[in-house]
Design an enzyme around this catalytic site. Structure first.
Site, PDB file in Angstrom:
ATOM      1  N   ARG A 126      24.168  83.918  40.253  1.00  0.00           N
ATOM      2  CA  ARG A 126      25.037  83.551  41.366  1.00  0.00           C
ATOM      3  C   ARG A 126      26.359  84.317  41.245  1.00  0.00           C
ATOM      4  NH1 ARG A 126      22.754  78.780  39.269  1.00  0.00           N
ATOM      5  NH2 ARG A 126      21.409  77.651  40.753  1.00  0.00           N
ATOM      6  N   LYS A 151      25.733  76.546  37.561  1.00  0.00           N
ATOM      7  CA  LYS A 151      25.753  75.493  38.571  1.00  0.00           C
ATOM      8  C   LYS A 151      25.151  74.215  38.000  1.00  0.00           C
ATOM      9  CE  LYS A 151      24.413  74.542  43.352  1.00  0.00           C
ATOM     10  NZ  LYS A 151      23.719  75.060  44.559  1.00  0.00           N
ATOM     11  N   HIS A 216      25.129  86.706  47.657  1.00  0.00           N
ATOM     12  CA  HIS A 216      23.936  85.872  47.455  1.00  0.00           C
ATOM     13  C   HIS A 216      22.663  86.572  47.935  1.00  0.00           C
ATOM     14  CE1 HIS A 216      23.134  81.939  45.785  1.00  0.00           C
ATOM     15  NE2 HIS A 216      22.193  81.739  46.687  1.00  0.00           N
ATOM     16  N   ARG A 219      20.828  87.887  45.052  1.00  0.00           N
ATOM     17  CA  ARG A 219      20.051  86.849  44.353  1.00  0.00           C
ATOM     18  C   ARG A 219      18.738  86.575  45.098  1.00  0.00           C
ATOM     19  NH1 ARG A 219      20.499  82.355  40.778  1.00  0.00           N
ATOM     20  NH2 ARG A 219      19.820  80.351  41.637  1.00  0.00           N
ATOM     21  N   HIS A 242      17.107  76.786  38.926  1.00  0.00           N
ATOM     22  CA  HIS A 242      16.852  75.737  39.918  1.00  0.00           C
ATOM     23  C   HIS A 242      16.368  74.460  39.242  1.00  0.00           C
ATOM     24  CE1 HIS A 242      16.106  78.833  43.386  1.00  0.00           C
ATOM     25  NE2 HIS A 242      17.384  78.567  43.211  1.00  0.00           N
ATOM     26  N   TYR A 251      10.926  81.329  48.298  1.00  0.00           N
ATOM     27  CA  TYR A 251      10.763  82.781  48.172  1.00  0.00           C
ATOM     28  C   TYR A 251       9.317  83.226  48.326  1.00  0.00           C
ATOM     29  CZ  TYR A 251      15.581  82.521  46.640  1.00  0.00           C
ATOM     30  OH  TYR A 251      16.924  82.278  46.593  1.00  0.00           O
TER      31      TYR A 251
END
Length: 271
Positions: A126, A151, A216, A219, A242, A251
């Protein structure tokens, strides 16, 4: 509220964001946060959505901060103060083709700019994670980057290729950063998000890419291209950091699979 969040190991960025959300709510009604009712919160959320046109993410941050205030700080039952979260818009992320990604990261003449674009693309980090990287986070012997307190305050390790390691070594010999891998003109200070965005914008123009690009997008492109090259979804989830495999599975819809070797279901069917 700050103390409660630190005890629960929230990241400093999340704490700062939630405190700011509650402060704005308090200022809007000119009331102490503990005196604001759920009905007033709903009115404020309506104001943000229809007058300020904020994103769904902003409203979810408001609800999360409200829950911490009511349940963890004031000791109220959440059922008495619950506010339903809005449905998220299902937007399809912008993704570069593999050729476009290569053109983008090689477009800048400035070596530092090429290094930061290359790292962002081949690691899938990120924006905040790229800018927070310190020299000690690069483990060239094991060919990986340690993402410390990313995150959700979670840490992880991400593998990087030999070409990037060589590029970072050359970058270090020339720029000699003191603390952060990518620093501003002031030694020991991290590179700014605005500068990173400007690098991408200029590189896109030079590479002839017309898509609306942001950090982003690199990413998103990393994740999509990894799937196209055969990486399994679970490993991609770990690399991206994640919580849920469902988040990573978006994705699958963006990747262009190799259809050249599809099995023929009419060829020698089994009993």
């Amino acid at each position: 509220m700050t103390c409660e969040m630190r005890v629960r190991n929230y990241s400093e960025k999340t704490i700062e964001r939630y405190i700011s959300v509650i402060a704005r709510l308090s200022k809007h009604f000119n009331l102490s946060p503990g005196l604001i009712t759920t009905s007033q919160l709903k009115d404020y959320a309506y104001f943000l959505i229809h007058e300020q046109q904020v994103s769904v993410s902003t409203i979810n941050q408001l609800i999360s901060a409200w829950k911490i205030l009511q349940v963890d700080v004031l000791g109220n039952a959440w059922e008495n103060f619950r506010l339903k979260r809005p449905r998220r818009e299902k937007k399809i992320p912008v993704v570069l083709s593999q050729a476009e990604a290569a053109a983008l990261i090689n477009a800048p003449r400035n070596f530092k700019h090429r290094a930061i674009l290359c790292l962002a693309y081949v690691s899938g980090l990120r924006l905040s994670e790229v800018l927070s990287l310190k020299l000690a986070d690069i483990d060239s012997g094991r060919k990986l980057i340690r993402v410390i307190r990313g995150k959700g305050n979670k840490s992880r390790e991400v593998n990087i290729p030999d070409q990037l390691i060589a590029q970072l070594r050359e970058y270090y010999r020339y720029y000699r950063p003191k603390l952060f891998l990518f620093e501003s003109l002031a030694p020991g200070k991290p590179y700014s998000a605005t500068s990173f965005r400007n690098i991408i914008s200029r590189a896109a123009v030079k590479a002839g890419i017309k898509k609306n690009l942001s950090p982003h997008v690199l990413r998103h492109s990393f994740a999509t291209h990894m799937l196209e090259r055969g990486l399994n979804l679970k490993r991609l989830q770990l690399m991206l950091g994640h919580n849920s495999l469902k988040t990573t599975s978006i994705y699958l819809h963006l990747a262009n699979p190799d259809l050249s070797n599809l099995p023929n279901l009419l060829d020698n069917p089994t009993q």
